[in-house]
Design an enzyme around this catalytic site. Structure first.
Site, PDB file in Angstrom:
ATOM      1  N   HIS A  83     -10.071 -15.614 -36.423  1.00  0.00           N
ATOM      2  CA  HIS A  83      -8.674 -16.013 -36.242  1.00  0.00           C
ATOM      3  C   HIS A  83      -8.167 -15.482 -34.904  1.00  0.00           C
ATOM      4  O   HIS A  83      -8.533 -14.381 -34.479  1.00  0.00           O
ATOM      5  CB  HIS A  83      -7.805 -15.457 -37.361  1.00  0.00           C
ATOM      6  N   GLU A 118      -5.321 -14.216 -34.127  1.00  0.00           N
ATOM      7  CA  GLU A 118      -4.604 -12.950 -34.253  1.00  0.00           C
ATOM      8  C   GLU A 118      -5.562 -11.757 -34.284  1.00  0.00           C
ATOM      9  O   GLU A 118      -5.308 -10.729 -33.658  1.00  0.00           O
ATOM     10  CB  GLU A 118      -3.737 -12.922 -35.516  1.00  0.00           C
ATOM     11  N   CYS A 123      -1.929 -15.423 -41.762  1.00  0.00           N
ATOM     12  CA  CYS A 123      -2.487 -15.386 -43.113  1.00  0.00           C
ATOM     13  C   CYS A 123      -2.536 -13.937 -43.625  1.00  0.00           C
ATOM     14  O   CYS A 123      -2.165 -12.996 -42.918  1.00  0.00           O
ATOM     15  CB  CYS A 123      -3.890 -15.990 -43.116  1.00  0.00           C
ATOM     16  N   CYS A 149      -4.784 -11.564 -41.416  1.00  0.00           N
ATOM     17  CA  CYS A 149      -4.127 -11.237 -40.153  1.00  0.00           C
ATOM     18  C   CYS A 149      -2.898 -10.366 -40.391  1.00  0.00           C
ATOM     19  O   CYS A 149      -2.620  -9.451 -39.608  1.00  0.00           O
ATOM     20  CB  CYS A 149      -3.773 -12.510 -39.401  1.00  0.00           C
TER      21      CYS A 149
END
Length: 147
Positions: free
Chosen positions: A50, A52, A80, A83
């Site tokens: 991801h 992030e 999410c 993260c």
């Protein structure tokens, strides 16, 4: 200032690899962008891919610390659960994102329930930028994936 960074991320996302969800993020400290990344789960075959997670790891290396106390994380969509946990662990004080994520977002819920969840850190949330553009881009991405 927030709009400038989110507009930049939106432009970057439009140029993303067609393999990965077009979500980009960056971390700013003062007026300096210290980390930038896009999603790369498919490219790197990792659930940790991801944007992030990647920018937090980059920023920690640059700051030589796991605490990112003087930073702001910018991302196109509400982070999410994975993260969100990393944001709290890194002590990021502010997260700015374009759109909420009713299906997979967890940051708003975590912040609203942080005392109940036993979180000793608080994150300032700022959101609601470029909502239609981001939703349209993500919708087009997933429509293309399904066809």
């Amino acid at each position: 200032m927030h709009e400038k960074y989110l507009a930049y991320l939106l432009d970057k996302a439009k140029l993303s690899s067609p393999e990965d969800v077009p979500i980009h993020a960056l971390i700013v400290s003062g007026d300096d962008v210290i980390a930038e990344s896009g999603n790369h789960r498919e490219q790197k075959k990792t659930p940790l891919g991801h944007a992030e997670i990647d920018v937090i790891m980059q920023a920690c290396q640059k700051k030589n610390s796991w605490r990112l106390l003087d930073t702001t994380l910018y991302v196109l969509i509400e982070p999410c659960l994975m993260c969100t946990g990393t944001i709290y662990a890194a002590r990021i004080p502010q997260v700015v994102f374009g759109v909420t994520n009713p299906k997979g977002g967890a940051l708003i819920h975590a912040q609203e329930n942080r005392k109940k969840l036993g979180l000793n850190h608080s994150v300032e949330l700022v959101y609601g930028y470029y909502e239609e553009e981001i939703k349209s881009m993500l919708s087009a991405f997933f429509s293309e994936k399904r066809s």
